[in-house]
Enzyme design. Structure first.
Site, PDB file in Angstrom:
ATOM      1  N   SER A   1      -3.228   1.196  -0.082  1.00 54.72           N
ATOM      2  CA  SER A   1      -2.941   2.535  -0.618  1.00 54.72           C
ATOM      3  C   SER A   1      -3.071   2.656  -2.130  1.00 54.72           C
ATOM      4  O   SER A   1      -3.005   3.773  -2.647  1.00 54.72           O
ATOM      5  CB  SER A   1      -1.541   2.983  -0.198  1.00 54.72           C
ATOM      6  OG  SER A   1      -1.583   3.387   1.134  1.00 54.72           O
TER       7      SER A   1
ATOM      8  N   LYS B   1      -5.628   5.061  -3.187  1.00 50.61           N
ATOM      9  CA  LYS B   1      -5.385   6.517  -3.226  1.00 50.61           C
ATOM     10  C   LYS B   1      -5.380   7.060  -4.665  1.00 50.61           C
ATOM     11  O   LYS B   1      -5.654   8.229  -4.890  1.00 50.61           O
ATOM     12  CB  LYS B   1      -4.051   6.837  -2.531  1.00 50.61           C
ATOM     13  CG  LYS B   1      -4.046   6.506  -1.036  1.00 50.61           C
ATOM     14  CD  LYS B   1      -2.641   6.622  -0.447  1.00 50.61           C
ATOM     15  CE  LYS B   1      -2.603   6.276   1.029  1.00 50.61           C
ATOM     16  NZ  LYS B   1      -1.224   6.249   1.582  1.00 50.61           N
TER      17      LYS B   1
ATOM     18  N   TYR C   1     -11.600   6.592   4.797  1.00 51.09           N
ATOM     19  CA  TYR C   1     -10.258   6.190   4.337  1.00 51.09           C
ATOM     20  C   TYR C   1      -9.976   4.714   4.676  1.00 51.09           C
ATOM     21  O   TYR C   1      -9.493   3.955   3.832  1.00 51.09           O
ATOM     22  CB  TYR C   1      -9.226   7.131   4.963  1.00 51.09           C
ATOM     23  CG  TYR C   1      -7.799   6.702   4.768  1.00 51.09           C
ATOM     24  CD1 TYR C   1      -7.138   6.932   3.557  1.00 51.09           C
ATOM     25  CD2 TYR C   1      -7.106   6.055   5.789  1.00 51.09           C
ATOM     26  CE1 TYR C   1      -5.832   6.513   3.377  1.00 51.09           C
ATOM     27  CE2 TYR C   1      -5.797   5.646   5.618  1.00 51.09           C
ATOM     28  CZ  TYR C   1      -5.160   5.876   4.417  1.00 51.09           C
ATOM     29  OH  TYR C   1      -3.869   5.460   4.236  1.00 51.09           O
TER      30      TYR C   1
ATOM     31  N   TYR D   1       6.303   6.083  -1.675  1.00 54.24           N
ATOM     32  CA  TYR D   1       6.803   6.739  -0.463  1.00 54.24           C
ATOM     33  C   TYR D   1       8.292   7.035  -0.591  1.00 54.24           C
ATOM     34  O   TYR D   1       8.751   7.492  -1.633  1.00 54.24           O
ATOM     35  CB  TYR D   1       6.509   5.877   0.784  1.00 54.24           C
ATOM     36  CG  TYR D   1       5.087   5.407   0.833  1.00 54.24           C
ATOM     37  CD1 TYR D   1       4.049   6.330   0.877  1.00 54.24           C
ATOM     38  CD2 TYR D   1       4.759   4.063   0.806  1.00 54.24           C
ATOM     39  CE1 TYR D   1       2.724   5.915   0.910  1.00 54.24           C
ATOM     40  CE2 TYR D   1       3.438   3.637   0.842  1.00 54.24           C
ATOM     41  CZ  TYR D   1       2.428   4.578   0.893  1.00 54.24           C
ATOM     42  OH  TYR D   1       1.141   4.172   0.914  1.00 54.24           O
TER      43      TYR D   1
ATOM     44  N   VAL E   1       0.184  -1.531   1.229  1.00 55.09           N
ATOM     45  CA  VAL E   1       0.775  -2.464   2.197  1.00 55.09           C
ATOM     46  C   VAL E   1       0.122  -3.848   2.168  1.00 55.09           C
ATOM     47  O   VAL E   1       0.572  -4.750   2.870  1.00 55.09           O
ATOM     48  CB  VAL E   1       0.791  -1.912   3.649  1.00 55.09           C
ATOM     49  CG1 VAL E   1       1.746  -0.761   3.796  1.00 55.09           C
ATOM     50  CG2 VAL E   1      -0.599  -1.568   4.131  1.00 55.09           C
TER      51      VAL E   1
HETATM   52  N1  GLU Z   1      -4.347   1.695   5.182  1.00 51.84           N
HETATM   53  C1  GLU Z   1      -2.926   1.829   5.276  1.00 51.84           C
HETATM   54  C2  GLU Z   1      -2.558   2.881   6.296  1.00 51.84           C
HETATM   55  O1  GLU Z   1      -3.134   3.914   6.282  1.00 51.84           O
HETATM   56  C3  GLU Z   1      -2.391   2.172   3.928  1.00 51.84           C
HETATM   57  C4  GLU Z   1      -0.901   2.251   3.863  1.00 51.84           C
HETATM   58  C5  GLU Z   1      -0.337   1.683   2.582  1.00 51.84           C
HETATM   59  O2  GLU Z   1      -0.968   0.890   1.925  1.00 51.84           O
HETATM   60  O3  GLU Z   1       0.800   2.048   2.248  1.00 51.84           O
HETATM   61  O4  GLU Z   1      -1.737   2.702   7.124  1.00 51.84           O
END
Ligand code: GLU
Length: 303
Positions: A63, A66, A190, A238, A256
């Protein structure tokens, strides 16, 4: 201030930590990663860099990607993007569905999965996924000043095979008219952007365009840099974002894969990697390490 000595002290402390959290196992390829890795890199505004640990080992940025797609989307679409995605913290898990139902398919912010899917969908427009992925990679490589940054296709495939929640989010938004491409296409891009691998050296370099200060970036206007930092501070972890702001006091974006990109505005771009996660899906030791760094440097934006 001796940043190398500070990093060395943090490294020693992290080696002694027994509670490293648990690696993400909902993406099978990520479950293979050892929780014992640790790396931290700092690039300062005066062009110096400092490193400790396994700083040349590439890891899945997940993430953290992003941040780069948001920068790309803002550069391309400008403020129009905000008609499709909000700017408020969600207070819910990264892959939560409940809020979307209440809020008519408009995700709370660009850093929860639903919001990031909208951002990727906006960049995709009607282009071919392969071209757009090339563009995302070019942006990241340009930001890092390093062409040796690649997508791990095994990780992308692994997520594609198990990414039912992300597909569900995309389909739900499609039903609300907030996903302009076929969900499989936007999710495909994505999953691949999340599977980009970088070392902390490369990630800290890539984060320099968000430092602001005296050396404005060619990649994004200073006003947009400020806004991305604001979103990283309020939404970058988050439902752990408040706690990260409380403990560290700097904008950050976690993934993650266990990486975190942290910005000390006007001062430094920092990357940390430790694959074990806490209950909110943020790197446990990574957070402790940047908390120590912020204490030692007094870089918190709150003084
Ligand atoms: N590719 C992961 C997902 O969409 C990213 C989540 C993350 O890194 O927090 O679940």
């Amino acid at each position: 201030m001796d940043l190398q000595a500070i990093l060395n002290t943090i490294f020693d402390e992290m080696q002694g930590q027994s509670d490293r959290g648990a690696v993400a196992d909902y993406i099978p390829e990520l479950a293979q990663v050892s929780p014992t890795h640790f790396a931290m890199s700092i690039c300062t505004a005066d062009g110096q860099s400092y490193h400790v640990g396994e700083t040349a080992v590439p890891f899945s940025i997940q993430s953290v990607s992003k941040v780069f797609t948001l920068a790309l989307a803002l550069g391309r679409l400008g403020d129009q993007l905000w008609t499709r995605v909000g700017r408020e913290p969600s207070g819910l898990a990264f892959n939560s569905m409940v809020q979307l139902e209440h809020e008519n398919g408009i995700p709370r912010n660009p850093f929860i999965n639903a919001g990031a899917l909208v951002v990727t969908d906006a960049i995709l427009a009607r282009n071919a996924p392969r071209e757009v992925l090339g563009e995302i990679l070019r942006f990241v490589r340009q930001a890092a000043g390093d062409d040796d940054i690649h997508i791990n296709h095994r990780v992308a495939k692994s997520e594609q095979a198990t990414g039912h929640r992300n597909l569900a989010l995309a389909h739900f938004m499609r039903a609300h008219g907030n996903m302009h491409n076929a969900p499989e296409l936007s999710c495909g891009v994505y999953f691949h952007q999340c599977a980009i691998e970088m070392s902390t050296r490369q990630l800290a370099q890539a984060g320099r365009f968000l430092m602001g200060g005296h050396a404005p970036s060619r990649l994004l206007s200073p006003a947009r840099v400020r806004r991305i930092n604001a979103l990283m501070m309020t939404c970058g972890h988050y439902d752990g974002s408040g706690d990260f702001a409380f403990r560290v006091g700097l904008p950050g974006k976690s993934g993650v894969g266990g990486g975190i990109l942290v910005i000390a505005p006007g001062r430094a771009s920092i990357a940390v990697w430790s694959p074990g996660l806490d209950a909110q899906g943020n790197s446990r030791l990574g957070t402790v390490a940047v908390e120590r760094l912020a204490q030692a440097t007094r870089w918190s934006v709150f003084g």
